[in-house]
Design a protein around this motif. Structure first.
Motif, PDB file in Angstrom:
ATOM      1  N   ILE A 219       0.962  -1.168   0.060  1.00 14.46           N
ATOM      2  CA  ILE A 219      -0.050   0.075   0.051  1.00 14.46           C
ATOM      3  C   ILE A 219       0.827   1.077  -0.006  1.00 14.46           C
ATOM      4  O   ILE A 219       0.622   2.190  -0.717  1.00 14.46           O
ATOM      5  CB  ILE A 219      -1.017   0.008   1.194  1.00 14.46           C
ATOM      6  N   GLU A 220       1.846   1.281   0.861  1.00 14.53           N
ATOM      7  CA  GLU A 220       2.873   2.379   1.001  1.00 14.53           C
ATOM      8  C   GLU A 220       3.615   2.723  -0.558  1.00 14.53           C
ATOM      9  O   GLU A 220       3.309   3.813  -1.108  1.00 14.53           O
ATOM     10  CB  GLU A 220       3.757   1.785   2.079  1.00 14.53           C
ATOM     11  N   ILE A 221       3.688   1.574  -1.193  1.00 12.20           N
ATOM     12  CA  ILE A 221       4.498   1.696  -2.558  1.00 12.20           C
ATOM     13  C   ILE A 221       3.464   2.358  -3.571  1.00 12.20           C
ATOM     14  O   ILE A 221       3.661   3.119  -4.286  1.00 12.20           O
ATOM     15  CB  ILE A 221       5.182   0.495  -3.099  1.00 12.20           C
ATOM     16  N   ALA A 222       2.213   1.723  -3.524  1.00 13.78           N
ATOM     17  CA  ALA A 222       1.238   2.072  -4.457  1.00 13.78           C
ATOM     18  C   ALA A 222       0.637   3.483  -4.180  1.00 13.78           C
ATOM     19  O   ALA A 222       0.407   4.002  -5.085  1.00 13.78           O
ATOM     20  CB  ALA A 222       0.026   1.076  -4.357  1.00 13.78           C
ATOM     21  N   CYS A 223       0.512   3.896  -2.989  1.00 10.78           N
ATOM     22  CA  CYS A 223      -0.168   5.205  -2.529  1.00 10.78           C
ATOM     23  C   CYS A 223       0.731   6.203  -2.337  1.00 10.78           C
ATOM     24  O   CYS A 223       0.107   7.473  -2.233  1.00 10.78           O
ATOM     25  CB  CYS A 223      -0.926   4.825  -1.377  1.00 10.78           C
ATOM     26  N   THR A 224       2.023   6.201  -2.091  1.00 12.55           N
ATOM     27  CA  THR A 224       2.841   7.223  -1.880  1.00 12.55           C
ATOM     28  C   THR A 224       3.861   7.777  -2.846  1.00 12.55           C
ATOM     29  O   THR A 224       4.644   8.712  -2.687  1.00 12.55           O
ATOM     30  CB  THR A 224       3.340   7.179  -0.436  1.00 12.55           C
ATOM     31  N   ARG A 225       3.776   6.873  -3.938  1.00 12.56           N
ATOM     32  CA  ARG A 225       4.712   7.266  -5.092  1.00 12.56           C
ATOM     33  C   ARG A 225       3.758   8.080  -6.102  1.00 12.56           C
ATOM     34  O   ARG A 225       2.728   8.175  -6.081  1.00 12.56           O
ATOM     35  CB  ARG A 225       4.992   5.982  -5.846  1.00 12.56           C
ATOM     36  N   SER A 226       4.427   8.702  -7.041  1.00 13.52           N
ATOM     37  CA  SER A 226       3.895   9.431  -8.085  1.00 13.52           C
ATOM     38  C   SER A 226       3.474   8.383  -9.029  1.00 13.52           C
ATOM     39  O   SER A 226       4.032   7.198  -8.992  1.00 13.52           O
ATOM     40  CB  SER A 226       4.819  10.546  -8.742  1.00 13.52           C
ATOM     41  N   SER A 227       2.484   8.718 -10.123  1.00 13.35           N
ATOM     42  CA  SER A 227       2.111   7.745 -11.029  1.00 13.35           C
ATOM     43  C   SER A 227       3.210   7.448 -11.838  1.00 13.35           C
ATOM     44  O   SER A 227       3.279   6.073 -12.229  1.00 13.35           O
ATOM     45  CB  SER A 227       1.022   8.627 -11.939  1.00 13.35           C
ATOM     46  N   ASP A 228       4.201   8.092 -12.244  1.00 18.71           N
ATOM     47  CA  ASP A 228       5.303   7.684 -13.164  1.00 18.71           C
ATOM     48  C   ASP A 228       6.127   7.085 -12.219  1.00 18.71           C
ATOM     49  O   ASP A 228       6.743   5.965 -12.748  1.00 18.71           O
ATOM     50  CB  ASP A 228       6.250   8.937 -13.521  1.00 18.71           C
TER      51      ASP A 228
ATOM     52  N   ASP B 264     -11.121  -1.395   9.025  1.00 21.48           N
ATOM     53  CA  ASP B 264     -10.081  -2.272   8.310  1.00 21.48           C
ATOM     54  C   ASP B 264      -8.866  -1.739   8.010  1.00 21.48           C
ATOM     55  O   ASP B 264      -8.623  -0.497   7.910  1.00 21.48           O
ATOM     56  CB  ASP B 264     -10.476  -2.550   7.053  1.00 21.48           C
ATOM     57  N   LEU B 265      -7.617  -2.316   8.676  1.00 21.43           N
ATOM     58  CA  LEU B 265      -6.428  -1.868   8.779  1.00 21.43           C
ATOM     59  C   LEU B 265      -5.821  -1.186   7.323  1.00 21.43           C
ATOM     60  O   LEU B 265      -5.361  -0.036   6.839  1.00 21.43           O
ATOM     61  CB  LEU B 265      -5.164  -2.714   9.143  1.00 21.43           C
ATOM     62  N   ARG B 266      -6.033  -2.259   6.268  1.00 24.56           N
ATOM     63  CA  ARG B 266      -5.635  -1.892   4.933  1.00 24.56           C
ATOM     64  C   ARG B 266      -6.237  -0.681   4.476  1.00 24.56           C
ATOM     65  O   ARG B 266      -5.626   0.013   3.726  1.00 24.56           O
ATOM     66  CB  ARG B 266      -5.715  -2.987   3.973  1.00 24.56           C
ATOM     67  N   LEU B 267      -7.624  -0.435   4.664  1.00 22.96           N
ATOM     68  CA  LEU B 267      -8.451   0.681   4.227  1.00 22.96           C
ATOM     69  C   LEU B 267      -7.931   1.819   4.793  1.00 22.96           C
ATOM     70  O   LEU B 267      -7.614   3.024   4.044  1.00 22.96           O
ATOM     71  CB  LEU B 267      -9.859   0.444   4.217  1.00 22.96           C
ATOM     72  N   LYS B 268      -7.458   1.706   6.125  1.00 20.24           N
ATOM     73  CA  LYS B 268      -7.039   2.677   6.878  1.00 20.24           C
ATOM     74  C   LYS B 268      -5.604   3.232   6.409  1.00 20.24           C
ATOM     75  O   LYS B 268      -5.531   4.471   6.141  1.00 20.24           O
ATOM     76  CB  LYS B 268      -6.943   2.469   8.211  1.00 20.24           C
ATOM     77  N   GLU B 269      -4.860   2.382   6.233  1.00 21.36           N
ATOM     78  CA  GLU B 269      -3.553   2.582   5.707  1.00 21.36           C
ATOM     79  C   GLU B 269      -3.530   3.242   4.427  1.00 21.36           C
ATOM     80  O   GLU B 269      -2.913   4.473   3.889  1.00 21.36           O
ATOM     81  CB  GLU B 269      -2.732   1.409   5.597  1.00 21.36           C
ATOM     82  N   THR B 270      -4.348   2.808   3.617  1.00 15.32           N
ATOM     83  CA  THR B 270      -4.400   3.373   2.009  1.00 15.32           C
ATOM     84  C   THR B 270      -4.981   4.871   2.109  1.00 15.32           C
ATOM     85  O   THR B 270      -4.384   5.703   1.642  1.00 15.32           O
ATOM     86  CB  THR B 270      -5.686   2.572   1.381  1.00 15.32           C
ATOM     87  N   VAL B 271      -5.928   5.334   3.163  1.00 15.49           N
ATOM     88  CA  VAL B 271      -6.235   6.582   3.273  1.00 15.49           C
ATOM     89  C   VAL B 271      -5.430   7.277   3.878  1.00 15.49           C
ATOM     90  O   VAL B 271      -5.052   8.623   3.393  1.00 15.49           O
ATOM     91  CB  VAL B 271      -7.608   6.612   4.089  1.00 15.49           C
ATOM     92  N   GLN B 272      -4.520   6.890   4.611  1.00 12.65           N
ATOM     93  CA  GLN B 272      -3.519   7.841   5.280  1.00 12.65           C
ATOM     94  C   GLN B 272      -2.455   8.075   4.437  1.00 12.65           C
ATOM     95  O   GLN B 272      -1.831   9.289   4.458  1.00 12.65           O
ATOM     96  CB  GLN B 272      -3.128   7.121   6.461  1.00 12.65           C
ATOM     97  N   CYS B 273      -2.051   7.006   3.365  1.00 12.03           N
ATOM     98  CA  CYS B 273      -1.018   6.927   2.778  1.00 12.03           C
ATOM     99  C   CYS B 273      -1.322   8.183   1.592  1.00 12.03           C
ATOM    100  O   CYS B 273      -0.621   8.976   0.869  1.00 12.03           O
ATOM    101  CB  CYS B 273      -0.632   5.623   2.034  1.00 12.03           C
ATOM    102  N   LEU B 274      -2.641   8.006   1.123  1.00 14.61           N
ATOM    103  CA  LEU B 274      -3.043   9.046   0.187  1.00 14.61           C
ATOM    104  C   LEU B 274      -3.366  10.544   0.629  1.00 14.61           C
ATOM    105  O   LEU B 274      -3.195  11.380  -0.235  1.00 14.61           O
ATOM    106  CB  LEU B 274      -4.431   8.654  -0.292  1.00 14.61           C
ATOM    107  N   CYS B 275      -3.741  10.551   1.750  1.00 19.21           N
ATOM    108  CA  CYS B 275      -4.249  11.863   2.386  1.00 19.21           C
ATOM    109  C   CYS B 275      -3.335  12.573   3.300  1.00 19.21           C
ATOM    110  O   CYS B 275      -3.001  13.879   3.383  1.00 19.21           O
ATOM    111  CB  CYS B 275      -5.535  11.867   3.177  1.00 19.21           C
ATOM    112  N   ALA B 276      -2.422  11.719   3.966  1.00 18.95           N
ATOM    113  CA  ALA B 276      -1.410  12.497   4.773  1.00 18.95           C
ATOM    114  C   ALA B 276      -0.116  11.483   5.160  1.00 18.95           C
ATOM    115  O   ALA B 276       0.061  11.112   6.252  1.00 18.95           O
ATOM    116  CB  ALA B 276      -2.143  12.371   6.295  1.00 18.95           C
ATOM    117  N   PRO B 277       0.612  11.507   4.011  1.00 24.38           N
ATOM    118  CA  PRO B 277       1.631  10.528   3.887  1.00 24.38           C
ATOM    119  C   PRO B 277       2.645  10.775   4.853  1.00 24.38           C
ATOM    120  O   PRO B 277       3.633  10.214   5.592  1.00 24.38           O
ATOM    121  CB  PRO B 277       2.380  10.719   2.569  1.00 24.38           C
ATOM    122  N   HIS B 278       3.054  12.297   5.250  1.00 26.97           N
ATOM    123  CA  HIS B 278       4.024  12.459   6.095  1.00 26.97           C
ATOM    124  C   HIS B 278       3.552  12.195   7.626  1.00 26.97           C
ATOM    125  O   HIS B 278       4.544  11.728   8.421  1.00 26.97           O
ATOM    126  CB  HIS B 278       4.377  14.185   6.246  1.00 26.97           C
ATOM    127  N   THR B 279       2.373  12.125   7.933  1.00 30.13           N
ATOM    128  CA  THR B 279       1.995  11.533   9.290  1.00 30.13           C
ATOM    129  C   THR B 279       2.052  10.159   9.323  1.00 30.13           C
ATOM    130  O   THR B 279       2.457   9.574  10.301  1.00 30.13           O
ATOM    131  CB  THR B 279       0.453  12.124   9.617  1.00 30.13           C
TER     132      THR B 279
END
Length: 315
Positions: A107-116, A228-243
């Protein structure tokens, strides 16, 4: 005797914590004779145990842990030298091998990297392992997270500045209705098609707008309502990656679990050229201590020095 006690304490500290203090090993263990080494073994029942013949031997569990600590510096250097695409591909492959406890890395790799960057990681994965990233996720994961993880790994998000506020507000209401109707603890909530569509296809700015409207409409925060942990991680990585990264780092610096501690290397090496300054600022806000100071207090030797050198790039 006072001197040997001080040296025993210094060597014990050198072998305790995250990483190894190589200089202390050389300056003490390198010059000790047999009697001094015996004093060290006697003073460290956590490292050594007496067998039936009354001599001290290394505890096997401790040896395994020390091997991991000795390898931290090497692993950090190897990761740092890799092309970022290869680095992410190899981290993803390792996460798939480890199983559910490591799916957060995907999730971290998929959601905190740019599209490229994500596309590059997928290309590297294909070249290295002769399978696609998405294929291996679909093949190796048989739990309810599979649909979400395949969708996130397949994403190529719009990264422009435009956000349609009415659409974001409407989709915030969609999420509220889904969670209200199904309940956040419903086992299959992670497989809901609308949740996956929104999280896997919308731009990060759009999802951050959804997050804002969700709070304005419901009075709650989306990641708090998602049990759900995975949904929670997804939202956090997309919305507040530094946190998100600050919390991962603090857990790594506080845990005794070797798998959790590995995140310290992963996060600092992968973010050193990207947003390490923002992460260190957020860490200070959350925990009231600088990340550099925390690492200096907990980590040891060359590993500590290398991490601090990477963090200093953002200062």
């Amino acid at each position: 005797m006072a001197l040997i006690n001080q040296e025993v304490e210094a060597l014990t500290n050198a072998l305790s914590g995250i990483g190894i203090d190589e200089k202390s090993l050389i300056s003490t263990l390198g010059k000790w004779d047999a009697n001094e080494r015996e004093v060290f073994r006697e003073a460290n029942p956590n490292f050594f145990i007496k067998d039936e013949r009354n001599f001290h031997k290394w505890d096997d569990h401790c040896v395994r842990l020390l091997k991991h600590e000795f390898m931290r510096f090497k692993n950090a250097v190897v990761l740092r030298a890799m092309h970022p695409w290869e680095r992410d591909a190899r981290l993803a492959k390792e996460a798939l091998k480890k199983g559910p406890r490591a799916y957060g890395v995907l999730i971290e790799i998929a959601c905190t990297r740019s599209s490229d960057q994500l596309l590059g990681a997928r290309k590297a994965y294909h070249a290295l392992f002769e399978h696609s990233f998405e294929e291996d996720i679909a093949t190796h994961i048989h739990t309810k997270e599979r649909k979400l993880l395949v969708a996130l790994a397949s994403a190529y998000r719009y990264e422009g500045p435009k956000v349609k506020d009415e659409t974001a507000k409407s989709e915030a209401q969609v999420l509220i209705n889904i969670l209200k109707h199904n309940g956040p603890n419903k086992p299959n909530i992670i497989e809901d098609d609308e949740i996956i569509r929104i999280l896997a296809t919308r731009s990060k700015l759009h999802i951050q707008a959804i997050y804002k409207y969700y709070h304005e409409i419901s009075g709650n925060y989306l990641d708090e309502d998602l049990e759900d942990l995975r949904l929670k991680e997804t939202v956090q990585c997309l919305c507040a990656p530094h946190t998100y990264f600050s919390k991962v780092l603090d857990a790594a610096l506080s845990s005794e679990d070797k798998n959790i501690k590995k995140a310290l290397t992963r996060v600092i090496v992968t973010r050193a050229d990207m947003d390490i300054r923002n992460i260190t600022e957020e860490y200070q806000k959350l925990y009231g201590v600088s990340l550099s100071q925390k690492i200096a207090d907990v980590a040891k030797g060359n590993y500590k020095d290398f991490l601090l050198a990477l963090i200093s790039r953002g200062e």
